[in-house]
Scaffold this motif. Structure first.
Motif, PDB file in Angstrom:
ATOM      1  N   ALA A 194       6.176  21.528  26.215  1.00 60.09           N
ATOM      2  CA  ALA A 194       5.352  22.267  25.262  1.00 60.09           C
ATOM      3  C   ALA A 194       4.128  21.456  24.860  1.00 60.09           C
ATOM      4  CB  ALA A 194       6.182  22.633  24.031  1.00 60.09           C
ATOM      5  N   GLY A 195       4.341  20.177  24.601  1.00 63.71           N
ATOM      6  CA  GLY A 195       3.223  19.312  24.234  1.00 63.71           C
ATOM      7  C   GLY A 195       2.213  19.154  25.352  1.00 63.71           C
ATOM      8  N   MET A 196       2.694  19.217  26.586  1.00 65.91           N
ATOM      9  CA  MET A 196       1.794  19.045  27.724  1.00 65.91           C
ATOM     10  C   MET A 196       1.007  20.323  28.033  1.00 65.91           C
ATOM     11  SD  MET A 196       0.707  16.773  29.825  1.00 65.91           S
ATOM     12  CE  MET A 196       1.928  15.451  29.857  1.00 65.91           C
ATOM     13  N   HIS A 197       1.591  21.485  27.785  1.00 62.13           N
ATOM     14  CA  HIS A 197       0.971  22.730  28.204  1.00 62.13           C
ATOM     15  C   HIS A 197       0.382  23.557  27.066  1.00 62.13           C
ATOM     16  CE1 HIS A 197       3.899  21.908  31.587  1.00 62.13           C
ATOM     17  NE2 HIS A 197       2.721  21.946  32.192  1.00 62.13           N
ATOM     18  N   GLU A 198       0.647  23.144  25.825  1.00 63.74           N
ATOM     19  CA  GLU A 198       0.065  23.828  24.676  1.00 63.74           C
ATOM     20  C   GLU A 198      -0.808  22.847  23.892  1.00 63.74           C
ATOM     21  OE1 GLU A 198       3.086  26.017  22.483  1.00 63.74           O
ATOM     22  OE2 GLU A 198       4.318  26.150  24.300  1.00 63.74           O
TER      23      GLU A 198
ATOM     24  N   GLY B  83      -0.845  13.311  25.864  1.00 69.55           N
ATOM     25  CA  GLY B  83      -0.260  13.483  27.186  1.00 69.55           C
ATOM     26  C   GLY B  83      -1.253  14.049  28.186  1.00 69.55           C
ATOM     27  N   LYS B  84      -1.977  15.085  27.783  1.00 66.08           N
ATOM     28  CA  LYS B  84      -2.973  15.700  28.658  1.00 66.08           C
ATOM     29  C   LYS B  84      -4.080  14.710  29.007  1.00 66.08           C
ATOM     30  CE  LYS B  84      -2.407  20.317  26.629  1.00 66.08           C
ATOM     31  NZ  LYS B  84      -3.114  21.402  25.889  1.00 66.08           N
TER      32      LYS B  84
ATOM     33  N   TYR C  51       4.298  12.350  29.343  1.00 65.19           N
ATOM     34  CA  TYR C  51       5.233  13.365  28.856  1.00 65.19           C
ATOM     35  C   TYR C  51       5.953  12.901  27.589  1.00 65.19           C
ATOM     36  CZ  TYR C  51       4.583  16.824  32.489  1.00 65.19           C
ATOM     37  OH  TYR C  51       4.042  17.805  33.282  1.00 65.19           O
ATOM     38  N   ALA C  52       6.191  11.605  27.471  1.00 68.30           N
ATOM     39  CA  ALA C  52       6.759  11.100  26.220  1.00 68.30           C
ATOM     40  C   ALA C  52       5.773  11.304  25.076  1.00 68.30           C
ATOM     41  CB  ALA C  52       7.125   9.624  26.365  1.00 68.30           C
TER      42      ALA C  52
END
Length: 265
Positions: free
Chosen positions: A55-59, A66-67, A84-85
């Protein structure tokens, strides 16, 4: 009413069984435990913590650490582990309602202890059993490190060396390799301040993964820190004790200063 617990200002004491932990016994336990005895909690940790990291990576949460890491440094396993962490922490700190399996009372510590190991296990194509045993190492080393520090401290708990120990185990590391990985990682990153739970926790999480991986790579390349280098003492347990003492006792005034700074704001 789902939960009701009256307020108490009694001092929180560390459970006695946690004080029995040491790195040698942690590794032995990871080698020997029946996976069925730890399956439920570790499976839940994998599913929940992976979901919030995705969720953190894609939102759009927090600072998007992360991005930024992926865009800046590529898709290598080392970079994905820290990205990802960090993404999980960004989501956790900035409004994502997905659950997290914590470690030592902290969602960020739970993410830091699990996600890098999960990423490396997938990259190395190891069995589920091997992943679970590596997660045992990472989680218990994190608990061991946090036990001496205490429940609350101005020392950042998310920079634990547990992930590096777990990844070292994935690569076939035994007690000696894991112990040296922990010592090296603690020498690199000990002393980072905790100034409250917020977006910058994601960047600190990424830093923890970097120090764990570097600590492992140092030993793989015949390099290590020695007794007398910064907080490094003779042996992994003495080094953990030294870091814990500084974090628990030495950070009291730092904690007061941080609180005063927050009040002035």
């Amino acid at each position: 009413m789902l939960f009701d617990k009256p307020f108490s200002d009694d001092v929180i004491h560390t459970p006695e069984n946690r004080k029995l932990l040491n790195v040698r016994d942690i590794v032995s336990f990871a080698d020997e435990v029946e996976i069925k005895d730890v399956w439920d909690i570790l499976k839940r940790q994998i599913v929940y913590n992976t979901a919030i990291s995705n969720a953190g990576m894609h939102e759009n949460y927090g600072a998007g650490i992360g991005k930024i890491l992926i865009r800046s440094y590529g898709n290598s396993v080392q970079n994905r582990a820290k990205a990802y962490a960090a993404a999980g922490s960004d989501a956790r700190m900035n409004g994502c309602e997905l659950p997290v399996v914590m470690n030592s009372g902290s969602g960020n510590q739970g993410i830091t202890a699990s996600i890098p190991v999960i990423v490396y296990a997938k990259e190395c194509n190891v069995s589920d059993e091997m992943l679970y045993r590596a997660l045992i190492v990472s989680n218990l080393v994190t608990i061991h490190l946090k036990t001496g520090i205490g429940s609350l401290s101005a020392y950042c708990g998310a920079i634990s060396a547990g992930a590096g120990a777990g990844i070292c185990y994935l690569y076939g590391g035994h007690y000696d390799e894991i112990a040296h990985t922990i010592v090296n990682a603690l020498a690199i990153n000990s002393g980072m301040l905790c100034d409250g739970a917020k977006a910058n926790c994601a960047a600190k999480t990424a830093s923890a993964v970097v120090s764990g991986l570097l600590g492992m790579q140092m030993y793989m390349h015949d390099s290590q820190f020695y007794d007398g280098d910064r907080l490094v003492a003779k042996g992994v347990e003495n080094t953990i004790k030294a870091v814990s003492t500084v974090a628990r006792n030495g950070m009291h005034e730092t904690d007061n200063e941080i609180i005063q700074f927050m009040i002035k704001e």
